[in-house]
Design an enzyme around this catalytic site. Structure first.
Site, PDB file in Angstrom:
ATOM      1  N   ASP A 142       0.819  -1.224   0.000  1.00 48.17           N
ATOM      2  CA  ASP A 142       0.000   0.000   0.000  1.00 48.17           C
ATOM      3  C   ASP A 142       0.854   1.276   0.000  1.00 48.17           C
ATOM      4  O   ASP A 142       0.371   2.343  -0.339  1.00 48.17           O
ATOM      5  CB  ASP A 142      -0.928   0.018   1.229  1.00 48.17           C
ATOM      6  CG  ASP A 142      -1.726  -1.272   1.368  1.00 48.17           C
ATOM      7  OD1 ASP A 142      -1.966  -1.928   0.340  1.00 48.17           O
ATOM      8  OD2 ASP A 142      -2.088  -1.631   2.496  1.00 48.17           O
ATOM      9  N   MET A 184      -5.482  -3.119  -5.262  1.00 50.35           N
ATOM     10  CA  MET A 184      -5.427  -3.024  -3.802  1.00 50.35           C
ATOM     11  C   MET A 184      -4.872  -1.659  -3.367  1.00 50.35           C
ATOM     12  O   MET A 184      -4.665  -0.775  -4.187  1.00 50.35           O
ATOM     13  CB  MET A 184      -4.568  -4.145  -3.241  1.00 50.35           C
ATOM     14  CG  MET A 184      -5.255  -5.488  -3.223  1.00 50.35           C
ATOM     15  SD  MET A 184      -4.187  -6.710  -2.436  1.00 50.35           S
ATOM     16  CE  MET A 184      -5.358  -8.026  -2.153  1.00 50.35           C
ATOM     17  N   GLY A 185      -4.574  -1.548  -2.095  1.00 44.43           N
ATOM     18  CA  GLY A 185      -3.999  -0.306  -1.572  1.00 44.43           C
ATOM     19  C   GLY A 185      -4.540   0.079  -0.210  1.00 44.43           C
ATOM     20  O   GLY A 185      -4.199   1.122   0.329  1.00 44.43           O
ATOM     21  N   ARG A 281     -16.241  -4.209 -18.844  1.00 49.07           N
ATOM     22  CA  ARG A 281     -15.801  -5.465 -18.221  1.00 49.07           C
ATOM     23  C   ARG A 281     -14.916  -5.089 -17.033  1.00 49.07           C
ATOM     24  O   ARG A 281     -14.178  -4.094 -17.090  1.00 49.07           O
ATOM     25  CB  ARG A 281     -14.992  -6.331 -19.193  1.00 49.07           C
ATOM     26  CG  ARG A 281     -15.807  -6.955 -20.308  1.00 49.07           C
ATOM     27  CD  ARG A 281     -16.785  -8.008 -19.803  1.00 49.07           C
ATOM     28  NE  ARG A 281     -17.456  -8.711 -20.895  1.00 49.07           N
ATOM     29  CZ  ARG A 281     -18.567  -8.307 -21.504  1.00 49.07           C
ATOM     30  NH1 ARG A 281     -19.121  -7.157 -21.134  1.00 49.07           N
ATOM     31  NH2 ARG A 281     -19.099  -9.006 -22.486  1.00 49.07           N
TER      32      ARG A 281
END
Ligand code: F6P
Length: 363
Positions: A142, A184-185, A281
């Site tokens: 992160d 993510m993060g 998508r």
């Protein structure tokens, strides 16, 4: 204090580059100082187990394959805070004294803990309570620790997310689609921002910059007007719905278990499809960002951090975290490192760069 034997553990979510730290620590501690290095298994869980789960490391960890290997050879855990330990019967109890006893059983002179802010806070409390000589190494994909310009694992996660955009672009162009990539993060948008710029995203959505669908639609319309038949959107997992709800997923315990962010990509994709009629998508990149072969920067950083952590112990400097600043490895008090949370600066260089190359933040 004459150091003879040190311990090392990895704690929190795994990431690429942890094994480079372990290798760097062992190589320098054993090779230069002649100390024994004990690898503790599964973070503090190894110190809670009886018998304590730990192995003395040997020259096998010196191999260059350690640099290339993702994950952590020691194992890790991102649950089971020993100060608030969840028991099977639902109670939460303080088991910190048991962890400290486990540490004492190993007859260690110092401990190197590799972890993010949460793990470092727990390790520091244990160190204060148990008189443990602690040095920490920052890791988190992160990259939200302010005290270091970069933490172990971030570069590889950015590389993986960038490659995902590289892979999505041709298929997006072939089918005239809007592709949404969720990365993510945790609460910060660093991965989305860096990979979004490097991977040529058209829109980057991060929690630090509120968005509106009207602005996203405007950007998509502008792209179409210029003759573009596709668009790439990267969204950080902590981005909220337009009306401020965060989207999470439950992973265990019949609804009472572990919750993480997850699902905002689908929300964004569906809203865009419904509002603009675009074919969308969604790809959720998930733990692919954590595993895999470490990028060179994570191997370098891991090696530098490992060596410096050992030098700190040799110098008797404890309660310090190693850090990377201005091309150098340095060290800072662990306390200030934990307090120095670093989100994306909406006025910072990378946001300016993204805007400069025409990327929209949906604002
Ligand atoms: O903090 C690292 C991280 O990978 C976050 O980016 C993500 O939200 C979380 O950990 C996922 O945790 P878990 O491994 O429990 O699914």
């Amino acid at each position: 204090m004459a150091v003879k034997r040190i311990g090392i553990l990895t704690s929190g979510g795994d990431c690429a580059g942890l094994n480079a730290v372990i290798r760097g620590v062992y190589a320098h501690a054993k090779g230069h100082f002649g100390w024994d290095v004990v690898g503790i298994h599964n973070g503090t869980a190894g110190l809670l187990a009886r018998p304590v789960e730990a192995t003395e490391l040997d020259d096998r960890v010196l191999g260059s394959d350690m640099l290339r290997q993702g994950g952590t050879i020691l194992g890790t855990t991102n649950k089971g805070d020993p100060f608030d330990f969840p028991m099977d019967d639902g109670r939460r109890i303080d088991r910190s004294a048991e962890v400290i006893d486990g540490y004492r059983d190993l007859k260690l002179d110092a401990l190197i803990g590799i972890g993010g802010d949460g793990s470092m806070a727990i390790l520091r409390r244990l160190a204060q309570q148990g008189g443990i000589n602690l040095v920490t190494v920052p890791k988190t994909i992160d990259n939200d620790l302010g005290a270091t310009e970069v933490s172990i694992g971030f570069e590889t996660a950015v590389q993986t997310a960038t490659e995902a955009l590289d892979h999505l672009q041709p298929t997006a162009a072939s089918h005239s689609r809007v592709m949404v990539l969720e990365v993510m993060g945790r609460d910060a948008g660093h991965i989305a921002l860096s990979a979004g710029i490097a991977g040529g995203a058209d829109i980057i959505l991060i929690p630090e910059i509120p968005y509106r669908f009207a602005a996203i639609e405007q950007k998509l319309a502008a792209l179409r007007k210029r003759g573009r038949n596709f668009a790439l959107i990267i969204v950080a997992e902590a981005v909220r719905t337009e009306d401020g709800q965060s989207i999470t997923a439950v992973h265990s315990g019949g609804g009472k278990g572990v919750k993480t962010y997850g699902g905002i990509g689908h929300y964004i994709g569906e809203e865009i499809a419904q509002r603009s009629g675009a074919e969308t998508r969604v790809t959720v990149l998930g733990h692919v960002q954590r595993g895999g072969t470490p990028e060179p920067k994570d191997r370098l950083l891991g090696s530098a951090f490992g060596v410096h952590a050992v030098d700190l112990i040799a110098a008797g400097k404890f309660d310090r975290m190693v850090a990377w600043r201005e091309r150098e490895v340095v060290d800072v008090p662990i306390e200030s490192a934990i307090e120095g949370y670093q989100a994306v600066d909406p006025k910072g260089t990378l946001v300016k760069t993204a805007r400069g190359v025409g990327i929209s933040f949906g604002d």
